[in-house]
Design a protein around this motif. Sequence first.
Motif, PDB file in Angstrom:
ATOM      1  N   PHE A 364     -12.483   3.498  13.574  1.00 16.44           N
ATOM      2  CA  PHE A 364     -11.384   4.207  12.904  1.00 16.44           C
ATOM      3  C   PHE A 364     -11.320   3.877  11.420  1.00 16.44           C
ATOM      4  CE2 PHE A 364      -9.624   4.639  17.275  1.00 16.44           C
ATOM      5  CZ  PHE A 364      -9.489   6.024  17.275  1.00 16.44           C
ATOM      6  N   ASP A 365     -11.660   2.628  11.064  1.00 19.71           N
ATOM      7  CA  ASP A 365     -11.730   2.289   9.634  1.00 19.71           C
ATOM      8  C   ASP A 365     -12.802   3.110   8.935  1.00 19.71           C
ATOM      9  OD1 ASP A 365      -9.720   0.457   9.916  1.00 19.71           O
ATOM     10  OD2 ASP A 365     -11.050  -1.295  10.045  1.00 19.71           O
ATOM     11  N   SER A 366     -13.945   3.309   9.601  1.00 18.53           N
ATOM     12  CA  SER A 366     -15.031   4.117   9.019  1.00 18.53           C
ATOM     13  C   SER A 366     -14.616   5.573   8.885  1.00 18.53           C
ATOM     14  CB  SER A 366     -16.285   4.004   9.881  1.00 18.53           C
ATOM     15  OG  SER A 366     -16.749   2.679   9.930  1.00 18.53           O
ATOM     16  N   VAL A 367     -13.875   6.079   9.868  1.00 25.67           N
ATOM     17  CA  VAL A 367     -13.397   7.474   9.800  1.00 25.67           C
ATOM     18  C   VAL A 367     -12.429   7.652   8.644  1.00 25.67           C
ATOM     19  CG1 VAL A 367     -12.058   9.218  11.022  1.00 25.67           C
ATOM     20  CG2 VAL A 367     -13.799   7.910  12.239  1.00 25.67           C
ATOM     21  N   LYS A 368     -11.503   6.687   8.503  1.00 21.90           N
ATOM     22  CA  LYS A 368     -10.529   6.772   7.403  1.00 21.90           C
ATOM     23  C   LYS A 368     -11.231   6.751   6.053  1.00 21.90           C
ATOM     24  CE  LYS A 368      -6.359   4.471   5.651  1.00 21.90           C
ATOM     25  NZ  LYS A 368      -6.843   4.392   4.264  1.00 21.90           N
ATOM     26  N   PHE A 370     -14.270   7.694   5.427  1.00 25.61           N
ATOM     27  CA  PHE A 370     -15.004   8.953   5.273  1.00 25.61           C
ATOM     28  C   PHE A 370     -14.102  10.055   4.718  1.00 25.61           C
ATOM     29  CE2 PHE A 370     -16.025  13.082   7.203  1.00 25.61           C
ATOM     30  CZ  PHE A 370     -17.285  13.305   6.690  1.00 25.61           C
ATOM     31  N   PHE A 371     -12.889  10.179   5.279  1.00 26.23           N
ATOM     32  CA  PHE A 371     -11.970  11.220   4.805  1.00 26.23           C
ATOM     33  C   PHE A 371     -11.419  10.919   3.414  1.00 26.23           C
ATOM     34  CE2 PHE A 371     -11.545  12.255   9.413  1.00 26.23           C
ATOM     35  CZ  PHE A 371     -11.960  13.560   9.316  1.00 26.23           C
ATOM     36  N   ASP A 372     -11.205   9.621   3.130  1.00 21.21           N
ATOM     37  CA  ASP A 372     -10.739   9.263   1.784  1.00 21.21           C
ATOM     38  C   ASP A 372     -11.775   9.647   0.727  1.00 21.21           C
ATOM     39  OD1 ASP A 372      -8.417   8.289   2.822  1.00 21.21           O
ATOM     40  OD2 ASP A 372      -9.040   6.161   2.815  1.00 21.21           O
ATOM     41  N   ASN A 373     -13.030   9.382   1.008  1.00 25.53           N
ATOM     42  CA  ASN A 373     -14.096   9.744   0.064  1.00 25.53           C
ATOM     43  C   ASN A 373     -14.239  11.245  -0.077  1.00 25.53           C
ATOM     44  OD1 ASN A 373     -14.716   7.046  -0.349  1.00 25.53           O
ATOM     45  ND2 ASN A 373     -16.313   6.988   1.239  1.00 25.53           N
ATOM     46  N   ALA A 374     -14.020  11.957   1.038  1.00 25.58           N
ATOM     47  CA  ALA A 374     -14.144  13.417   0.997  1.00 25.58           C
ATOM     48  C   ALA A 374     -13.035  14.052   0.161  1.00 25.58           C
ATOM     49  CB  ALA A 374     -14.128  13.965   2.425  1.00 25.58           C
ATOM     50  N   ASN A 375     -11.877  13.414   0.103  1.00 30.43           N
ATOM     51  CA  ASN A 375     -10.739  14.000  -0.614  1.00 30.43           C
ATOM     52  C   ASN A 375     -10.686  13.592  -2.073  1.00 30.43           C
ATOM     53  OD1 ASN A 375      -9.770  15.285   1.702  1.00 30.43           O
ATOM     54  ND2 ASN A 375      -8.636  13.458   2.365  1.00 30.43           N
ATOM     55  N   GLN A 376     -11.588  12.708  -2.477  1.00 23.26           N
ATOM     56  CA  GLN A 376     -11.597  12.285  -3.880  1.00 23.26           C
ATOM     57  C   GLN A 376     -12.216  13.344  -4.785  1.00 23.26           C
ATOM     58  OE1 GLN A 376     -13.469   8.469  -4.111  1.00 23.26           O
ATOM     59  NE2 GLN A 376     -11.717   7.380  -3.185  1.00 23.26           N
TER      60      GLN A 376
END
Length: 376
Positions: A364-368, A370-376
């Motif tokens: 779940f840390d890796s998923v979070k 991943f989405f944080d990087n995608a939204n930057q």
Amino acid sequence: MSAKRDYYDVLGVSKNASDADIKKAFRRLAMKYHPDRNPDNQEAEEKFKEAKEANDILSDQQKRAAYDQFGHAGVSTSAGGPDAQGFSGFGDIFDSVFGDIFGAQGRGGQRAQAGSNLRYDLEMNLEEAIAGTTIKIRVPRLVTCNTCSGSGAKQGSSPVQCATCNGSGQIRMQQGFFSVQQTCPKCRGQGKTINDPCRTCRGQGRVRDSKTISVKVPAGVDTGDRIRLSGEGEAGEFGAHAGDLYVHVIVREHDIFTREGPDLFCEIPVSFAAATLGREIEIPTLDGKVKLKIPPETQSGKLFRLRGKGVRSVRSSARGDLLCRVAVETPVNLSSKQKDLLEQFEESMLEDDKRYRPRASNWFDSVKKFFDNANQ
């Protein structure tokens, strides 16, 4: 006169082709263009002659070396063309190349067709395949006629010499300056004809029947293995040798084990509590039950190896292993009380989720991330 074609092109092989490749290519062309198969076909006759010439050169190491270095000029006096010495006709060539296939007994000899090979698919269970067994099978096939003993002639009579070929089984025809030898159309190469055929087999020398055969299956066979029973195929024509019977093994799927070579695999369903707390369980093997210790905190998919509990294959004396894969089973059909207990258990784990469920927390840390990087 047109220029000669390259010998390698004639046979359809590369310049580094092996002797076996050259022989195979010539056989294919000889089968296709032989005058017996192409009567009155001048083009086929020329192609057959051309293939024969190419084969004569390329199948001889010295001639091939000379040809590779100097081309046609290097073998002009030794090539197997119409100017070469020792060319004895298409019939002789065909016999020398294909005589072993069609059972010819030399030039002018009788040709009795050997019996066909047969295939039988034998299904068995895993235990039989591993231990070995003897199984009786019933095989329909052509057998020698008992009434005429395979001669095809009525009792009290015998086949007579063929008047067309005078018993040679072959007739010789002249095509231009070539003498072509062909199978006699009257006796079909047998050299004999039947004036009074056997009523049982109608002159064929064979009848349709079936036979019960005991097949000894060696221990350790697997799907795809085959057992050859020499002479148990169909009877040959007019006394020729019988074919063989090939028994192909098919091992049925097992309820517990799957096999990969000498190893056996099985999947063990383990409860959530047993996988978490650890437990000793009984598992089946080919030698009986054994106990397997499941250590605490065992994850689903964990593989345990029991050495020497697999299969001893036909081709090796070494015995394989039994590999047991743990499958943690999710509970189903829970009561309300059981569901409440699980909810309490789940809540207790949330106090320190990373401690109790490290794989899930990391995922779940890796998923979070991943989405944080995608939204930057």
